[in-house]
Design a protein around this motif. Structure first.
Motif, PDB file in Angstrom:
ATOM      1  N   THR A   1      -0.573  -0.923  -4.239  1.00  0.00           N
ATOM      2  CA  THR A   1      -1.051  -1.664  -5.404  1.00  0.00           C
ATOM      3  C   THR A   1      -0.090  -1.410  -6.556  1.00  0.00           C
ATOM      4  O   THR A   1       0.297  -0.265  -6.814  1.00  0.00           O
ATOM      5  N   LYS A   2       0.315  -2.491  -7.229  1.00  0.00           N
ATOM      6  CA  LYS A   2       1.194  -2.372  -8.393  1.00  0.00           C
ATOM      7  C   LYS A   2       0.618  -3.192  -9.534  1.00  0.00           C
ATOM      8  O   LYS A   2       0.357  -4.389  -9.390  1.00  0.00           O
TER       9      LYS A   2
ATOM     10  N   VAL B   1      -2.473  -7.433 -11.932  1.00  0.00           N
ATOM     11  CA  VAL B   1      -2.326  -6.797 -10.622  1.00  0.00           C
ATOM     12  C   VAL B   1      -1.373  -7.659  -9.802  1.00  0.00           C
ATOM     13  O   VAL B   1      -1.739  -8.722  -9.302  1.00  0.00           O
ATOM     14  N   ALA B   2      -0.126  -7.210  -9.681  1.00  0.00           N
ATOM     15  CA  ALA B   2       0.899  -7.995  -8.984  1.00  0.00           C
ATOM     16  C   ALA B   2       0.813  -7.834  -7.473  1.00  0.00           C
ATOM     17  O   ALA B   2       1.086  -8.770  -6.720  1.00  0.00           O
TER      18      ALA B   2
ATOM     19  N   GLY C   1       3.424 -12.320  -5.581  1.00  0.00           N
ATOM     20  CA  GLY C   1       3.696 -10.884  -5.579  1.00  0.00           C
ATOM     21  C   GLY C   1       4.795 -10.461  -4.630  1.00  0.00           C
ATOM     22  O   GLY C   1       4.985  -9.267  -4.383  1.00  0.00           O
ATOM     23  N   LYS C   2       5.548 -11.435  -4.123  1.00  0.00           N
ATOM     24  CA  LYS C   2       6.585 -11.129  -3.128  1.00  0.00           C
ATOM     25  C   LYS C   2       7.707 -10.275  -3.718  1.00  0.00           C
ATOM     26  O   LYS C   2       8.105  -9.260  -3.135  1.00  0.00           O
ATOM     27  N   THR C   3       8.225 -10.687  -4.872  1.00  0.00           N
ATOM     28  CA  THR C   3       9.330  -9.941  -5.474  1.00  0.00           C
ATOM     29  C   THR C   3       8.877  -8.554  -5.925  1.00  0.00           C
ATOM     30  O   THR C   3       9.640  -7.588  -5.839  1.00  0.00           O
TER      31      THR C   3
ATOM     32  N   ASP D   1      -0.809 -13.936  -1.374  1.00  0.00           N
ATOM     33  CA  ASP D   1      -1.348 -14.915  -2.317  1.00  0.00           C
ATOM     34  C   ASP D   1      -2.101 -14.160  -3.402  1.00  0.00           C
ATOM     35  O   ASP D   1      -2.972 -13.333  -3.100  1.00  0.00           O
ATOM     36  N   ARG D   2      -1.716 -14.394  -4.643  1.00  0.00           N
ATOM     37  CA  ARG D   2      -2.340 -13.732  -5.791  1.00  0.00           C
ATOM     38  C   ARG D   2      -2.316 -12.213  -5.639  1.00  0.00           C
ATOM     39  O   ARG D   2      -3.271 -11.518  -5.982  1.00  0.00           O
ATOM     40  N   GLY D   3      -1.210 -11.720  -5.094  1.00  0.00           N
ATOM     41  CA  GLY D   3      -1.001 -10.284  -4.997  1.00  0.00           C
ATOM     42  C   GLY D   3      -1.537  -9.617  -3.753  1.00  0.00           C
ATOM     43  O   GLY D   3      -1.233  -8.454  -3.497  1.00  0.00           O
TER      44      GLY D   3
END
Length: 237
Positions: free
Chosen positions: A10-11, A17-18, A41-43, A210-212
């Protein structure tokens, strides 16, 4: 034990929340596509793996050793190479000099580093352009140059961020050939890509964010048939 493992990562960036509880793995010499809509949130996942940011929760291992929290240089020394969405070449330096900067990570003697630079320029089919300033190269050539520079750091895992974006069909095929050759060298590839026609036919596995959060993880065929993936890309009916 897999080569790369993300364990419940989790970041957060302030209230954003990415990445949320993301777990997946990459095996040795495997091609894994990391896909998802813009802002998925891929990168951020890439940045956590490569040491550009640290997870708030969870951890990341390479060959069983924790790499989350290491600096980018330490991650590179551990065996993680990386390209960026925009090819960050040193435009005033020649193609050969660009790759030399990567080779110097492990080869402190210039003759050995130069030989490594020549090797990887040949590998990506840029040796005839070795003495040209990188700023004069086409987008496709600069992308391959960035790949060569990352390979010169001698990674076991190469993170490739949208290396096919903006390329024409012929250039996409050329990059696909490079990726397949990288795998043939025993190097695993984790690839963020929006050009699905480039990554789907060659990936051993696809991970979808999707959406982190991770919403799918499986073969290209399994992921393509996933209702959650279809909804993420096309919207709920």
């Amino acid at each position: 034990m897999s080569l790369l493992e993300l364990h419940h990562v989790t970041k957060r960036f302030g209230g954003l929340v990415a990445n949320q509880d993301v777990s997946f793995s990459v095996e040795a010499a495997q091609i894994v596509g990391l896909i998802g809509p813009n802002g998925a949130g891929k990168t951020t996942s890439f940045n956590c793996v490569a040491g550009y940011c640290s997870p708030n929760e969870g951890h990341i291992t390479l060959d069983g050793k924790t790499v989350s929290g290491l600096t980018p240089e330490a991650c590179a020394r551990a065996g993680i190479g990386r390209t960026f969405q925009i090819a960050r070449t040193f435009t005033s330096m020649t193609a050969s000099e660009n790759v030399l900067t990567g080779a110097l990570l492990h080869h402190k003697r210039l003759p050995a580093a130069r030989e490594q630079a020549r090797k990887w320029l040949r590998f990506v089919r840029l040796e005839p352009l070795a003495d040209r300033p990188s700023g004069s190269l086409t987008i496709s050539e600069q992308r391959r140059l960035a790949v060569a520079r990352a390979l010169a750091t001698e990674p076991r895992l190469l993170l490739m961020d949208e290396v096919m974006a903006g390329l024409n069909p012929s250039e996409v095929r050329e990059m696909v050939d490079v990726v397949l050759q990288i795998r043939s060298q025993g190097i695993a590839c984790l690839i963020v890509e929006h050009v699905l026609e480039g990554i789907m036919p060659i990936a051993d596995k696809i991970v979808v964010l999707d959406r982190g959060a991770k919403i799918a993880d499986g073969t290209p065929a399994e992921v393509s048939a996933s209702p959650a993936v279809i909804a993420a890309y096309l919207g709920d009916a």
